[in-house]
Motif scaffolding. Sequence first.
Motif, short mmCIF file in Angstrom:
data_model
loop_
_atom_site.label_atom_id
_atom_site.label_comp_id
_atom_site.label_asym_id
_atom_site.label_seq_id
_atom_site.Cartn_x
_atom_site.Cartn_y
_atom_site.Cartn_z
N GLY A 253 1.01 -1.20 -0.05
CA GLY A 253 0.04 0.13 0.00
C GLY A 253 0.98 1.55 -0.07
O GLY A 253 0.37 2.37 -0.17
N ALA A 254 2.10 1.23 0.38
CA ALA A 254 2.95 2.15 0.31
C ALA A 254 3.16 3.05 -1.00
O ALA A 254 3.10 4.29 -1.18
N VAL A 255 3.23 2.21 -1.97
CA VAL A 255 3.56 2.26 -3.42
C VAL A 255 2.15 3.22 -3.87
O VAL A 255 2.20 4.37 -4.70
N GLU A 256 1.03 2.43 -3.61
CA GLU A 256 -0.14 3.34 -4.25
C GLU A 256 -0.43 4.48 -3.59
O GLU A 256 -0.87 5.27 -4.01
N TYR A 257 0.22 4.66 -2.08
CA TYR A 257 -0.18 6.00 -1.45
C TYR A 257 0.70 6.85 -2.00
O TYR A 257 0.49 8.12 -2.35
N ALA A 258 1.85 6.58 -2.29
CA ALA A 258 2.94 7.36 -2.92
C ALA A 258 2.67 7.83 -4.37
O ALA A 258 2.61 9.00 -4.61
N PHE A 259 1.95 6.95 -5.05
CA PHE A 259 1.47 7.01 -6.30
C PHE A 259 0.30 8.31 -6.05
O PHE A 259 0.60 9.28 -6.83
N LYS A 260 -0.64 8.07 -5.33
CA LYS A 260 -1.57 9.17 -5.12
C LYS A 260 -1.14 10.58 -4.72
O LYS A 260 -1.29 11.58 -5.27
N PHE A 261 -0.11 10.52 -3.80
CA PHE A 261 0.73 11.65 -3.34
C PHE A 261 1.32 12.34 -4.34
O PHE A 261 1.21 13.67 -4.51
N ALA A 262 2.27 11.55 -5.25
CA ALA A 262 3.02 12.17 -6.41
C ALA A 262 2.09 12.83 -7.52
O ALA A 262 2.22 13.77 -8.12
N PHE A 263 0.80 12.30 -7.77
CA PHE A 263 -0.07 12.53 -9.04
C PHE A 263 -1.25 13.09 -8.79
O PHE A 263 -1.87 13.62 -9.67
N THR A 264 -1.40 13.72 -7.51
CA THR A 264 -2.85 14.18 -7.38
C THR A 264 -2.90 15.44 -7.61
O THR A 264 -4.00 15.70 -8.52
N ASP A 265 -1.61 16.43 -7.96
CA ASP A 265 -1.82 17.52 -8.52
C ASP A 265 -1.39 17.65 -10.08
O ASP A 265 -1.67 18.42 -10.72
N VAL A 266 -1.24 16.50 -10.53
CA VAL A 266 -0.81 16.32 -12.11
C VAL A 266 -2.27 15.74 -12.95
O VAL A 266 -2.43 16.12 -13.82
N MET A 267 -3.01 14.72 -12.21
CA MET A 267 -4.15 14.10 -12.97
C MET A 267 -5.30 14.29 -12.46
O MET A 267 -5.34 14.67 -11.09
N THR A 268 -6.15 14.26 -13.15
CA THR A 268 -7.64 14.24 -12.46
C THR A 268 -7.86 12.99 -11.68
O THR A 268 -7.33 11.91 -11.82
N PRO A 269 -8.91 12.67 -10.82
CA PRO A 269 -9.29 11.74 -9.94
C PRO A 269 -9.55 10.47 -10.96
O PRO A 269 -9.29 9.40 -10.65
N ALA A 270 -10.26 10.81 -11.88
CA ALA A 270 -10.70 9.63 -12.79
C ALA A 270 -9.20 8.95 -13.58
O ALA A 270 -9.27 7.74 -13.75
N VAL A 271 -8.42 9.79 -14.07
CA VAL A 271 -7.31 9.50 -14.68
C VAL A 271 -6.37 8.85 -13.63
O VAL A 271 -5.75 7.86 -13.80
N LEU A 272 -6.51 9.40 -12.44
CA LEU A 272 -5.37 8.89 -11.57
C LEU A 272 -5.75 7.58 -11.11
O LEU A 272 -4.99 6.69 -10.88
N GLY A 273 -7.26 7.08 -10.84
CA GLY A 273 -7.48 6.01 -10.33
C GLY A 273 -7.16 4.96 -11.43
O GLY A 273 -6.45 3.66 -11.01
N GLY A 274 -7.44 5.22 -12.70
CA GLY A 274 -7.32 4.11 -13.83
C GLY A 274 -5.55 4.06 -14.09
O GLY A 274 -5.40 2.79 -14.14
N ALA A 275 -5.20 5.02 -14.06
CA ALA A 275 -3.70 4.91 -14.23
C ALA A 275 -2.94 3.91 -13.09
O ALA A 275 -1.90 3.42 -13.18
N LEU A 276 -3.33 4.31 -11.90
CA LEU A 276 -2.83 3.59 -10.75
C LEU A 276 -3.02 2.00 -11.04
O LEU A 276 -2.10 1.05 -10.86
N VAL A 277 -4.37 1.77 -11.10
CA VAL A 277 -4.73 0.28 -11.26
C VAL A 277 -3.91 -0.41 -12.45
O VAL A 277 -3.28 -1.55 -12.36
N TRP A 278 -4.04 0.27 -13.77
CA TRP A 278 -3.20 -0.54 -14.60
C TRP A 278 -1.47 -0.28 -14.66
O TRP A 278 -0.98 -1.32 -15.06
N TRP A 279 -1.04 0.66 -13.92
CA TRP A 279 0.27 0.73 -13.84
C TRP A 279 0.71 -0.47 -12.80
O TRP A 279 1.81 -1.05 -13.20
#
Length: 110
Positions: A44-70
């Motif tokens: 879960g640390a990687v997922e949390y860091a992903f959210k932290f790193a990309f919250t200001d870059v991606m919209t929530p819809a893109v962030l969720g999809g990108a995280l799952v597929w990545w």
Amino acid sequence: MLRLAVLPIIALAMDPSLPLAKLVLWPLVLLYGGSVAPAPGGGGAVEYAFKFAFTDVMTPAVLGGALVWWRFYTFYLYLVFGAFGAGGTALRALRDEPRARPAVGASATA
């Protein structure tokens, strides 16, 4: 190199206006940072860091999809390949190993 290219491919396919530099740098940090996390696979640390790193870059819809597929392409897919590889190796070793079977009723000191 392919593991680092996965996130830019996924995210830019969803939203071509995203900044490429962050999409290349952060996966490098997350992949190697997740390897030092105490829990398996980052726990879960990687997922949390992903959210932290990309919250200001991606919209929530893109962030969720990108995280799952990545995560699928950079972690879970390798688990499946590793399971097939290890299972195949173990089965091959068991098949190739000669086994001597003692005769029924024969004594060990004969």
